[in-house]
Every structure is written in structure tokens, then in C-alpha cells.
Design an enzyme around this catalytic site. Sequence first.
Site, mmCIF file in Angstrom:
data_model
loop_
_atom_site.group_PDB
_atom_site.id
_atom_site.type_symbol
_atom_site.label_atom_id
_atom_site.label_comp_id
_atom_site.label_asym_id
_atom_site.label_seq_id
_atom_site.Cartn_x
_atom_site.Cartn_y
_atom_site.Cartn_z
ATOM 1 N N GLN A 1 1.955 3.720 8.298
ATOM 2 C CA GLN A 1 0.828 4.626 8.552
ATOM 3 C C GLN A 1 0.239 4.466 9.950
ATOM 4 O O GLN A 1 -0.557 5.303 10.380
ATOM 5 C CB GLN A 1 -0.276 4.400 7.519
ATOM 6 C CG GLN A 1 0.145 4.801 6.115
ATOM 7 C CD GLN A 1 -0.992 4.596 5.152
ATOM 8 O OE1 GLN A 1 -1.199 3.498 4.660
ATOM 9 N NE2 GLN A 1 -1.754 5.651 4.879
ATOM 10 N N GLU B 1 0.591 1.153 -1.782
ATOM 11 C CA GLU B 1 0.966 0.687 -0.435
ATOM 12 C C GLU B 1 2.442 0.291 -0.373
ATOM 13 O O GLU B 1 3.125 0.543 0.621
ATOM 14 C CB GLU B 1 0.083 -0.483 0.010
ATOM 15 C CG GLU B 1 -1.409 -0.165 0.100
ATOM 16 C CD GLU B 1 -1.722 1.098 0.867
ATOM 17 O OE1 GLU B 1 -1.017 1.403 1.848
ATOM 18 O OE2 GLU B 1 -2.662 1.809 0.471
ATOM 19 N N HIS C 1 4.676 3.086 0.323
ATOM 20 C CA HIS C 1 4.754 3.471 1.742
ATOM 21 C C HIS C 1 5.921 2.764 2.440
ATOM 22 O O HIS C 1 6.544 3.326 3.332
ATOM 23 C CB HIS C 1 3.461 3.107 2.475
ATOM 24 C CG HIS C 1 2.378 4.140 2.352
ATOM 25 N ND1 HIS C 1 2.512 5.425 2.835
ATOM 26 C CD2 HIS C 1 1.145 4.083 1.813
ATOM 27 C CE1 HIS C 1 1.389 6.102 2.600
ATOM 28 N NE2 HIS C 1 0.536 5.309 1.973
#
Length: 186
Positions: free
Chosen positions: A50, A141, A144
Site C-alpha cells: 500500500q 493485511e 495484501h
Amino acid sequence: MIYPIVAYGDNVLRKEAEDFPEGSEDLTQLVENMFETMYNANGVGLAAPQIGMSHRIFVIDSTIMGDEEDKAKGVKRAFINPEIVDEYGNEWSFEEGCLSIPDVHAEILRPEKLTINYFDELWNEHEEEFDGLTARVIQHEYDHLEGVLFTDYVKGLKKQMLRSKLVGISKGNVDVGYRMKFPLKK
Ligand code: NI
């Protein structure tokens, strides 16, 4: 240092991230910067892709989520080169969001508990069990790092309704209180 957060549509969010090399001296600084970036955006979790880095690192702070009991059970933690060993327990639904996909929320089903192996920012290895909201943030997370976004789990009519919004986000058509990098912004 606060990084701009990469928005939906950027290829880095779709790559499988690589292990972070042990011995890289900038790890503690990177973790500190990731926490700063996350808190600046009022997030509870942030993964390295990110911020445009395809490495297996994420940070979470679940001590600021839910009711008093949830907060007491929460953890502030950095996960380096994590591997989810097992997921178990009943699946439960929770409304998720993502700093890379502002203004979008959806109820997502995930198992209640997990066991995860990871290194902390001082390269100590841990194997630990988490449940509830902490497990939820870890699962989001961790996805991701695999190139998976929570909106991938949204199907059917809801997904159709989401599509134009997602395209809009990648073009920068969203009002957000933190700095972002939009892949299709002209
Ligand atoms: Ni996210």
C-alpha cells in the site's frame, strides 16, 4: 515520514509480495514510517504494497478498534515475512474497509481464529494465535501480501454496483483526508 498510500487499480496491489531481506538496516525505520502513515490516515492496518513496496510486511493496531474489551485484547504489532499457518473457528461477518479503497465498505466472511508465524522488527521469530478483531485485521493485511483485496470477495449484484466506484477511485475521484497515489489520475 508519511508515505502516500497507493490507490485501487495500481499493479503493486496485485502482486505477490517478496520476503523482506534479513539484515536490511532500514527495517525499524520502515516500520516506524508505516505506523506513522497508518495513524495519519486513521487506519488500523497497513501493508507494504500500500506504500508501493512489494515486500511481506504489515503493521496493525487493533487496540483502537471496537469496544473496551476488544481494545484491551488488541495488539500493536509489526509482522515481517509472516505465514498464516492455520485458520479455524466459525466464519463471521465484519464490515471491512481499506485505506487504498476509500469510502468503500463491505461485510466480509472470514474464520474467527488463526495461527501465524512471523518476525518482529528486531528479527525475533514468533508463532502466535489471534482471534476476533485482531485476527480480522491480520487476515485483511495478509491478503495484501498475496495481491488480494477485500473487494475481491464481493460477488454478484453488489460487485456490479461497486465497479464504477472502484474505477473512480483509481482515477482519483474520491475525497480523502490523506495523501494518495492514484494510478489513473490524469
Ligand atoms: Ni487494506
